[in-house]
Write a protein that holds these residues in place. Structure first.
Motif, mmCIF file in Angstrom:
data_model
loop_
_atom_site.group_PDB
_atom_site.id
_atom_site.type_symbol
_atom_site.label_atom_id
_atom_site.label_comp_id
_atom_site.label_asym_id
_atom_site.label_seq_id
_atom_site.Cartn_x
_atom_site.Cartn_y
_atom_site.Cartn_z
ATOM 1 N N ILE A 157 5.378 -22.792 -10.883
ATOM 2 C CA ILE A 157 5.154 -21.582 -10.084
ATOM 3 C C ILE A 157 4.314 -20.657 -10.952
ATOM 4 C CG2 ILE A 157 6.204 -19.602 -8.946
ATOM 5 C CD1 ILE A 157 8.711 -21.270 -8.539
ATOM 6 N N ARG A 158 3.210 -20.204 -10.404
ATOM 7 C CA ARG A 158 2.267 -19.429 -11.215
ATOM 8 C C ARG A 158 1.891 -18.132 -10.502
ATOM 9 N NH1 ARG A 158 -2.543 -22.761 -13.430
ATOM 10 N NH2 ARG A 158 -1.100 -22.927 -15.180
ATOM 11 N N LEU A 159 1.942 -17.048 -11.260
ATOM 12 C CA LEU A 159 1.368 -15.797 -10.774
ATOM 13 C C LEU A 159 -0.142 -15.958 -10.857
ATOM 14 C CD1 LEU A 159 1.627 -12.928 -9.754
ATOM 15 C CD2 LEU A 159 1.880 -12.151 -12.128
ATOM 16 N N LYS A 160 -0.711 -16.461 -9.769
ATOM 17 C CA LYS A 160 -2.122 -16.856 -9.789
ATOM 18 C C LYS A 160 -3.030 -15.661 -9.975
ATOM 19 C CE LYS A 160 -5.259 -19.992 -9.658
ATOM 20 N NZ LYS A 160 -5.329 -20.995 -10.725
ATOM 21 N N ASN A 161 -2.805 -14.609 -9.223
ATOM 22 C CA ASN A 161 -3.619 -13.412 -9.430
ATOM 23 C C ASN A 161 -2.881 -12.180 -8.950
ATOM 24 O OD1 ASN A 161 -4.406 -13.235 -6.466
ATOM 25 N ND2 ASN A 161 -5.364 -15.172 -7.030
ATOM 26 N N ILE A 162 -3.271 -11.077 -9.524
ATOM 27 C CA ILE A 162 -2.731 -9.781 -9.148
ATOM 28 C C ILE A 162 -3.859 -8.766 -9.200
ATOM 29 C CG2 ILE A 162 -2.009 -9.265 -11.513
ATOM 30 C CD1 ILE A 162 0.336 -7.686 -10.319
ATOM 31 N N ALA A 163 -3.862 -7.858 -8.248
ATOM 32 C CA ALA A 163 -4.882 -6.806 -8.207
ATOM 33 C C ALA A 163 -4.202 -5.478 -7.912
ATOM 34 C CB ALA A 163 -5.940 -7.112 -7.154
ATOM 35 N N ILE A 164 -4.413 -4.529 -8.791
ATOM 36 C CA ILE A 164 -3.875 -3.178 -8.609
ATOM 37 C C ILE A 164 -5.054 -2.222 -8.506
ATOM 38 C CG2 ILE A 164 -2.427 -1.372 -9.599
ATOM 39 C CD1 ILE A 164 -0.956 -3.546 -11.155
ATOM 40 N N SER A 165 -5.073 -1.459 -7.450
ATOM 41 C CA SER A 165 -6.191 -0.549 -7.211
ATOM 42 C C SER A 165 -5.663 0.830 -6.848
ATOM 43 C CB SER A 165 -7.079 -1.085 -6.085
ATOM 44 O OG SER A 165 -8.082 -0.150 -5.741
ATOM 45 N N TYR A 166 -6.315 1.840 -7.404
ATOM 46 C CA TYR A 166 -5.964 3.221 -7.052
ATOM 47 C C TYR A 166 -7.231 3.956 -6.639
ATOM 48 C CZ TYR A 166 -4.381 8.036 -7.212
ATOM 49 O OH TYR A 166 -4.100 9.331 -6.876
ATOM 50 N N GLN A 167 -7.193 4.500 -5.420
ATOM 51 C CA GLN A 167 -8.339 5.245 -4.906
ATOM 52 C C GLN A 167 -8.101 6.736 -5.105
ATOM 53 O OE1 GLN A 167 -10.094 4.078 -1.084
ATOM 54 N NE2 GLN A 167 -10.079 6.233 -0.498
ATOM 55 N N LEU A 168 -9.004 7.343 -5.859
ATOM 56 C CA LEU A 168 -8.881 8.774 -6.114
ATOM 57 C C LEU A 168 -9.074 9.563 -4.826
ATOM 58 C CD1 LEU A 168 -10.986 9.069 -9.396
ATOM 59 C CD2 LEU A 168 -8.516 8.823 -9.181
ATOM 60 N N ARG A 223 0.837 -1.191 0.000
ATOM 61 C CA ARG A 223 0.000 0.000 0.000
ATOM 62 C C ARG A 223 0.877 1.247 0.000
ATOM 63 N NH1 ARG A 223 -2.748 -3.774 -0.448
ATOM 64 N NH2 ARG A 223 -4.649 -4.422 0.647
ATOM 65 N N TYR A 224 0.576 2.177 -0.885
ATOM 66 C CA TYR A 224 1.234 3.479 -0.867
ATOM 67 C C TYR A 224 0.186 4.550 -1.110
ATOM 68 C CZ TYR A 224 4.201 7.444 -1.958
ATOM 69 O OH TYR A 224 4.780 8.680 -1.958
ATOM 70 N N LYS A 225 -0.179 5.234 -0.043
ATOM 71 C CA LYS A 225 -1.235 6.238 -0.103
ATOM 72 C C LYS A 225 -2.497 5.628 -0.719
ATOM 73 C CE LYS A 225 1.826 10.231 0.093
ATOM 74 N NZ LYS A 225 2.235 11.517 -0.507
ATOM 75 N N GLY A 226 -2.941 6.124 -1.875
ATOM 76 C CA GLY A 226 -4.163 5.596 -2.471
ATOM 77 C C GLY A 226 -3.952 4.415 -3.394
ATOM 78 N N LEU A 227 -2.698 3.975 -3.549
ATOM 79 C CA LEU A 227 -2.384 2.876 -4.456
ATOM 80 C C LEU A 227 -2.152 1.594 -3.668
ATOM 81 C CD1 LEU A 227 -1.623 1.950 -7.378
ATOM 82 C CD2 LEU A 227 0.756 2.494 -6.772
ATOM 83 N N SER A 228 -2.750 0.508 -4.122
ATOM 84 C CA SER A 228 -2.552 -0.794 -3.481
ATOM 85 C C SER A 228 -2.275 -1.843 -4.548
ATOM 86 C CB SER A 228 -3.764 -1.187 -2.648
ATOM 87 O OG SER A 228 -4.898 -1.372 -3.460
ATOM 88 N N VAL A 229 -1.343 -2.735 -4.229
ATOM 89 C CA VAL A 229 -0.974 -3.826 -5.133
ATOM 90 C C VAL A 229 -0.960 -5.122 -4.316
ATOM 91 C CG1 VAL A 229 0.754 -4.769 -6.691
ATOM 92 C CG2 VAL A 229 0.438 -2.289 -6.537
ATOM 93 N N ASP A 230 -1.725 -6.100 -4.777
ATOM 94 C CA ASP A 230 -1.757 -7.411 -4.139
ATOM 95 C C ASP A 230 -1.500 -8.466 -5.207
ATOM 96 O OD1 ASP A 230 -3.065 -7.105 -1.199
ATOM 97 O OD2 ASP A 230 -3.920 -5.627 -2.561
ATOM 98 N N PHE A 231 -0.599 -9.397 -4.907
ATOM 99 C CA PHE A 231 -0.359 -10.473 -5.871
ATOM 100 C C PHE A 231 -0.003 -11.758 -5.136
ATOM 101 C CE2 PHE A 231 3.537 -8.067 -5.337
ATOM 102 C CZ PHE A 231 4.528 -9.026 -5.186
ATOM 103 N N LEU A 232 -0.363 -12.871 -5.779
ATOM 104 C CA LEU A 232 -0.181 -14.197 -5.193
ATOM 105 C C LEU A 232 0.527 -15.099 -6.193
ATOM 106 C CD1 LEU A 232 -0.898 -16.452 -3.027
ATOM 107 C CD2 LEU A 232 -2.923 -16.861 -4.434
ATOM 108 N N PHE A 233 1.610 -15.721 -5.737
ATOM 109 C CA PHE A 233 2.275 -16.774 -6.493
ATOM 110 C C PHE A 233 1.896 -18.115 -5.891
ATOM 111 C CE2 PHE A 233 5.065 -13.327 -7.843
ATOM 112 C CZ PHE A 233 5.319 -13.665 -9.168
#
Length: 1010
Positions: A947-958, A866-876
C-alpha cells in the motif's frame, strides 16, 4: 454614466405618454386585451459576476439569453457583460455545476452563484474519440481523469498520472531514472508477444507512436530510459480517457484490441486575456535501501563459506578475506551509488483568451531533473503547446488547430551500476587515490566509478499537430475532416574511451568505441467524417460515418566506430580506423479504414449503439490485408422508469452491456515477406545478402472478442455512486514466430498460432461525497480491479518450444520452476519435489511448479478535501502480488559479493532449524548445485504486496484582495511518499533488483493566475 441616466429618463417619459395614449384609446376606442406592461421592457447593459459557493470566480462559464443565440462567456474574474431586457432570462452553465436560470430584472449588476454538481451526469461529456457522449447516455466502458488530478503529481510521463486511479488499468514503472518509461496493461495481456499488448494512444485526434527508438548498441546498458510518451507534457493535458470494452474500442478496429488512451490537451476559453505562470522545485531520493551485511558480518560469511568448502588457505583472488583489502573498512555502496538527491525543477507559463468565436492558448513548460547517481547528470525537457479555435458567427463552420513541440536532452550515465550494490564487498577499496585518479587497487577490482568515463547522450525532437475542420450546413448534419501530422527525431550516442579499463592492462585509445543511433519517424493521417442527428419526439438517432488514411515512414541508422588515435577524437567518425554500419533500415506502414457508428435512444432511457469498421493494413499479404470489426452496446437508464419514482434514495441507475470484436496488427512491417539482409560478411570485397525471413502470405490479424456487463447506481442525489463491471475478453489467432527445425536455416516463421487467451474480471468504482457546504467539502473515490488471465488453448503445446513457458489454464506471465520442499535439518541441503520419482532433478521433468506474477488485485483510494482556500488531495495505491525475492539475483551466499542480512539464518549443524543452507564460495559442488536449483524454484517468490501513498497535493489559495485581481496558490506535492510492505527488495512495484526503483519526490511551488 450621466448620459445613460438621461437616456433612461427620456425612455420613461416616452413610455408614460404611450401608456396614457393606450389607456385613452382603450376607454374610447373599445380596445380590449392590451397589456401595456409588455411594452415596458427596455434593453440595457448588465454586468454579472459569477462565482462558486466558495466565492471563487468561475471563468469560461456560458451565459445565454433563453430562446436566443445571444450570449457570452465569463472572463478570468467571473465577470460578463450583456445587453438584455428586464424580462429576459439568463441561462448560465459550466461543466461541474448545475445549470442556473435567472430573470434579468431591472438591476444593472447581478451577483450569481453556481452550485457545484460534480455528479451531474447529464452535463458531463466524455470524449470517446471520434465522437463525444454524455455520461448518462454512455454504453461503453470509459475511465477518465481530469487536469485537476494530473496537475497534482510531480511526474514527467503521462502514464504516471494514471497509476492507481483507473479500474482495469495496471501500470508499472520501468525505472526511477529520469525520463524512463512505464508498462501498461488494459484489462490484461492479450497477445503472446510482449510487444503486441500496447494500447493505441491518440493525442488530440492524432495517433502517437510509442515505438522504442533505442538501439541495442546505445541502449544496451540502460534499456527503457528513453520513452516517447515523455514528449507529452502532463501540465498541458486537459483530460485522459481510457477506452476498454468493445463498444468503446471497436470504432478503432485493429488498433483498439489492447484499449485506447485518448489524451486531450488544454484549449483557450473566451474572455479577457489570461496569464498563468508556475514554478516548483523539489527533491527526489531512493525511499528504501536493502538490509545488507556490514563488513564484520560479511567477512564472517566469507570465512565460513571457505570452511564449509574445506578450503583452509584463501585463494589469491579472495581479496576481501586474504588480507589484500582492509578488513576494517566499510562502505555502504547503496549510499555511495544511489544515495544522492535528485533536483526537480518545473516552470510553466501560458496565455489564453479570445472572443466568443475565436479562442487561443499558448503554453510553455520546462522540466529539469538530475539523478541520485554521483556526477553531474540531468534530464531536460522543454515543450511548447498551442491551440486556436475559431467559428463563424452562425457557428456553422469551425476550425480547431493544435500543435505541440517538445525537445528532450538526456546525459545519463552510459551504464547502470545497480548490480554493483550487492556485487561489491563492503570492504572493497577506496574509489579514488590520493591524487584524485581512479583507484584500481593493483588490479584487484573493477572500480564502479569507471562508468563515469563512459559518456551517454540522447536528444529527441517531437512535433504533434492536428487541424480539425467542420461544417454544419443544416441543423444536425455535420461534415468534419481531421488532418494530423507527427514527426519524431531521435539521436543518441555512447562513447566508451579506453580509460574505462584498468590502466594496468595498457589498453590504448585504439580500443575506444563510439556508438551512434539516429531515428526519424514521420506520420500523417487524414480522417474525413460526416455525422447526422435527428430527433423524432421520444426517439433520437445519430449516425457517424468516416474513413482513415494513414501512412508512417521510419528510418534508423546505427553505426559503431573504433580505432582512435586519441580519446579526444572519440565520436568523430573521420578519426576512426574502423567503421561498422550495424543498421540502416527504412520501413513504411500504410493503414486505411472505413468506420461507422449508429447511436439511438428511446424516451431518453433506452440506448442502442452499433459500431462497425473495416481495416486494411500493409503488414499482411495479398488477400489478407482487410478485416471487419464491430460491436453493439446497449444501456437501460432504469432510474427514469415511472415505477421507480417512489425510490427516493435511488437517484440514478443504469444497466449496460456490450459485445464485439477488435483486432491487432502489431507484428511489425514486412513480416509476411521473404526478406534479405545485408550482413557484415563479404565475398571478394562485395557485401553479402543473406535470407532473413521466410515468405508466409497466409498470416492475418489477431482477433479479440470482448464482452462486458455493468451496472451504475447513484444514491442520495448521487452523493454515493457505485459502478460494478464484469468483462470477459478472448484473443485468438495469435501472431507469433513459430519455431522451425534448424535444418531449415531459419529459427522461426511468422504465422498465426491457433492459441486462445482469456482475460476476465471485475471492476468496482465507488465515489462518495461525505460533506459539502459553502466552506467545507470532502469526497472519496475508490477503485478495485480483480483480473484473471489464462491460456485457454494451445494445440501441440507439449511438443513445442513453448512447453517450458506456458501451461494450459494458467496465466501467460508465469514461470515453471522446481517445487521447493524445505531445508533438510540433518543435511542442511535444500530439498525439491521429484515429480516423476526417478531420483533425478531435471529441467524437463521436474520443473512443474508454477509461480504467477500477475497481480491478484489492484486499485486506489483517492480523497479530496476542501476548506475555504485550502485543498488537500491524496491517493493511496494498493497491489496484491508476488515478486522474486530480494536475494534472487544476488548470487549464492558465501561468494564474493554482499548479501541480505536475513541470510544469516543459515544451517550450521544437524538438527538446526534454519531458512537457508550453509554458505559456500562455490567450490562445494553439492551446495552449488542445490543453490542453482533453489534459485529456479518457487522458494525465491516473495509476497510483494504493498500500500503506497502514491501522491499528495496540498494547495492554499491566498485571498484575492491581497494581490488585487491575481489568484495566487502555494502548492506542496509529494510522490511515492510512504510504502507499507513486507517485501525485502528495493521496491515492490516491479522487479527492481537490476534497475533504479521509483524515487520518492517532494516539491513545492507557486502558481499565479492573472
Amino acid at each position: 454614466m450621466q448620459k445613460r441616466y438621461i437616456i433612461r429618463d427620456k425612455c420613461i417619459l416616452l413610455f408614460t405618454l404611450l401608456i396614457f395614449s393606450i389607456g385613452t384609446y382603450s376607454l374610447f376606442g373599445n380596445v380590449r386585451g392590451v397589456n401595456f406592461f409588455d411594452l415596458a421592457a427596455y434593453q440595457h447593459r448588465i454586468k454579472g459576476v459569477v462565482t462558486d459557493s466558495d466565492g471563487t470566480p468561475v471563468q469560461g462559464a456560458s451565459v445565454r439569453l433563453k430562446g436566443t443565440s445571444t450570449g457570452t462567456f465569463t472572463n478570468n474574474e467571473g465577470v460578463f457583460y450583456l445587453e438584455a431586457t428586464p424580462t429576459d432570462v439568463l441561462i448560465l452553465s459550466y461543466i461541474g455545476f448545475k445549470k442556473l436560470e435567472v430573470i434579468v430584472g431591472s438591476s444593472e449588476e447581478l451577483s450569481l452563484v453556481l452550485e457545484e454538481d460534480v455528479t451531474d451526469l447529464g452535463a458531463v461529456t466524455v470524449n470517446a474519440g471520434y465522437y463525444s457522449v454524455k455520461e448518462r447516455e454512455r454504453t461503453g466502458s470509459i475511465s477518465s481523469i481530469s487536469a485537476a488530478d494530473i496537475e497534482e503529481q510531480p511526474v514527467t510521463n503521462v502514464l504516471a498520472t494514471m497509476q492507481g486511479r483507473m479500474p482495469g488499468v495496471y501500470i508499472t514503472q520501468d525505472s526511477g531514472v529520469p525520463g524512463s518509461g512505464f508498462q501498461i496493461q488494459i484489462r490484461g495481456q492479450n497477445s503472446l508477444r510482449s510487444d503486441g499488448n500496447m494500447p493505441l494512444y491518440i493525442v488530440d485526434g492524432v495517433p502517437f507512436t510509442t515505438q522504442s527508438m533505442e538501439s541495442f548498441y546505445t541502449g544496451e546498458a540502460v534499456p527503457g530510459i528513453i520513452n516517447p510518451l515523455n514528449n507529452i507534457d502532463p501540465t498541458s493535458i486537459a483530460s485522459i480517457e481510457v477506452l476498454k470494452d468493445a463498444d468503446a474500442t471497436a470504432i478503432y478496429g485493429s488498433r483498439g484490441a489492447n484499449g485506447v488512451v485518448l489524451i486531450t490537451t488544454k484549449k483557450g476559453v473566451a474572455g479577457k486575456t489570461r496569464f498563468q505562470i508556475g514554478y516548483t522545485y523539489g527533491l527526489g531520493r531512493v525511499a528504501n535501501f536493502m538490509d545488507l551485511m556490514d563488513t564484520n558480518t560479511y567477512l564472517e560469511m566469507r570465512r565460513e563459506a571457505y570452511a564449509n568448502d574445506g578450503i583452509i588457505t584463501y585463494p589469491a583472488n579472495a581479496y576481501d578475506v586474504n588480507g589484500t583489502w582492509d578488513q576494517n573498512r566499510y562502505t555502504d555502496w547503496q549510499e555511495v551509488l544511489i544515495g544522492g538527491t535528485s533536483d526537480i525543477i518545473d516552470a510553466t507559463g501560458s496565455v489564453s483568451g479570445g472572443s466568443e468565436h475565436t479562442q487561443f492558448l499558448v503554453n510553455g513548460n520546462y522540466h529539469k531533473e538530475t539523478t541520485v547517481y554521483p556526477g553531474d547528470y540531468a534530464y531536460n525537457k522543454f515543450g511548447l503547446n498551442s491551440s486556436i479555435n475559431h467559428s463563424t458567427r452562425d457557428e456553422k463552420f469551425k476550425v480547431h488547430l493544435t500543435a505541440g513541440y517538445t525537445i528532450q536532452n538526456n546525459n545519463l550515465p552510459g551504464l547502470s551500476f545497480m548490480t554493483d550494490i550487492y556485487q561489491l564487498a563492503p570492504n572493497a577499496p577506496a574509489l579514488y587515490q590520493e591524487d584524485g585518479t581512479l583507484n584500481w587497487e593493483n588490479s584487484s577490482w573493477e572500480n564502479p566509478y569507471s562508468v563515469f568515463e563512459t559518456s551517454y547522450e540522447s536528444k529527441t525532437n517531437s512535433l504533434i499537430s492536428n487541424l480539425l475542420l467542420s461544417y454544419e450546413p443544416i441543423d444536425g448534419l455535420e461534415f468534419k475532416t481531421s488532418l494530423g501530422y507527427t514527426n519524431n527525431q531521435f539521436f543518441d550516442q555512447m562513447l566508451r574511451p579506453s580509460t574505462v579499463y584498468d590502466p594496468a592492462y595498457e589498453i590504448t585509445s585504439e580500443f575506444s568505441n563510439a556508438y551512434k543511433n539516429q531515428v526519424h519517424f514521420n506520420s500523417w493521417i487524414v480522417e474525413p467524417q460526416v455525422s447526422y442527428k435527428k430527433e423524432f419526439s421520444a426517439f433520437k438517432t445519430q449516425l457517424l460515418v468516416g474513413g482513415t488514411f494513414q501512412k508512417q515512414v521510419s528510418s534508423q541508422l546505427v553505426h559503431s566506430t573504433s580505432g582512435y588515435a586519441s580519446n579526444s577524437l572519440l565520436g568523430n567518425m573521420t578519426a576512426a580506423s574502423f567503421i561498422n554500419i550495424a543498421t540502416d533500415d527504412q520501413t513504411k506502414y500504410k493503414y486505411n479504414a472505413i468506420f461507422g457508428r449508429l447511436n439511438t435512444s428511446l424516451f431518453n432511457r433506452y440506448f442502442i449503439n452499433i459500431t462497425g469498421r473495416r481495416d486494411g493494413s500493409s503488414r499482411f499479404g495479398p488477400g489478407r490485408q482487410f478485416a471487419n470489426f464491430g460491436a453493439i452496446g446497449i444501456a437501460w437508464l432504469f432510474s427514469e422508469e415511472s415505477w421507480l419514482e417512489n425510490l427516493n434514495f435511488l437517484s440514478y441507475g443504469k444497466l449496460r452491456a456490450s459485445y464485439g470484436t477488435t483486432g491487432n496488427d502489431q507484428i511489425g512491417d514486412y513480416q509476411y515477406l521473404d526478406t534479405y539482409t545485408i550482413s557484415g560478411n563479404s565475398y571478394n570485397g562485395i557485401a553479402v545478402m543473406e535470407p532473413s525471413r521466410l515468405f508466409n502470405p497466409s498470416f492475418s490479424w489477431e482477433e479479440n472478442k470482448k464482452l462486458e456487463v455493468a451496472m451504475e447506481t447513484g444514491f442520495i442525489k448521487d452523493r454515493l455512486f457505485l459502478t460494478v463491471a464484469y468483462f470477459k475478453n478472448r484473443s485468438s489467432n495469435q501472431l507469433v514466430g513459430i519455431p522451425l527445425p534448424g535444418t531449415t536455416g531459419f529459427s522461426s516463421i511468422q504465422a498465426n498460432l491457433n492459441a486462445t487467451i482469456e482475460n476476465k474480471g471485475w471492476e468496482f468504482t465507488l465515489r462518495s461525497e461525505q460533506f459539502k457546504n459553502e466552506d467545507f467539502s470532502w469526497s472519496t473515490t475508490f477503485n478495485l480491479s480483480v483480473n484473471r488471465n489464462r491460456l485457454v488453448s494451445f494445440p501441440g503445446l507439449e511438443t513445442s518450444t513453448y512447453s517450458n513457458s506456458y501451461v494450459i489454464g494458467e496465466p501467460l506471465n508465469i514461470s515453471k520452476v522446481y517445487q521447493y520442499e524445505g531445508l533438510d535439518s540433518q543435511t542442511g541441503l535444500y530439498q525439491f519435489k521429484d515429480f516423476n520419482d526417478d531420483d533425478l532433478l531435471t529441467r524437463e521433468n521436474d520443473r512443474e511448479a508454477i509461480i504467477r506474477f500477475d497481480p491478484d488485485f489492484f486499485g486506489g483510494i483517492q480523497n479530496s478535501i476542501r476548506y475555504k482556500g485550502l485543498s488537500v488531495d491524496f491517493l493511496f495505491q494498493f497491489v496484491k502480488q508476488d515478486r522474486y525475492t530480494g536475494e534472487h539475483s544476488m548470487g549464492m551466499a558465501g561468494r564474493m559479493g554482499n548479501q541480505l542480512n536475513l541470510l544469516q539464518d543459515r544451517w550450521k549443524q544437524p538438527g538446526d532449524i534454519a531458512t537457508f543452507q550453509p554458505y559456500s564460495s562455490g567450490a562445494n559442488s553439492e551446495l552449488r548445485s542445490r543453490y542453482l536449483n533453489y534459485s529456479q524454484s518457487n522458494a525465491v517468490l516473495d509476497d510483494a504486496s504493498f500500500i503506497r501513498l502514491k501522491n499528495i497535493a496540498i494547495s492554499y489559495q491566498l485571498p484575492r484582495n491581497i494581490l488585487h485581481g491575481v489568484t495566487c496558490s502555494i502548492v506542496l506535492k509529494g510522490q511515492n511518499l510512504l510504502t507499507f510492505t513486507d517485501y525485502e527488495g528495493l521496491d515492490p512495484e516491479a522487479n527492481f533488483t537490476n534497475s533504479l526503483p521509483p524515487l520518492q519526490a517532494l516539491t513545492t511551488g507557486i502558481q499565479l493566475h492573472f
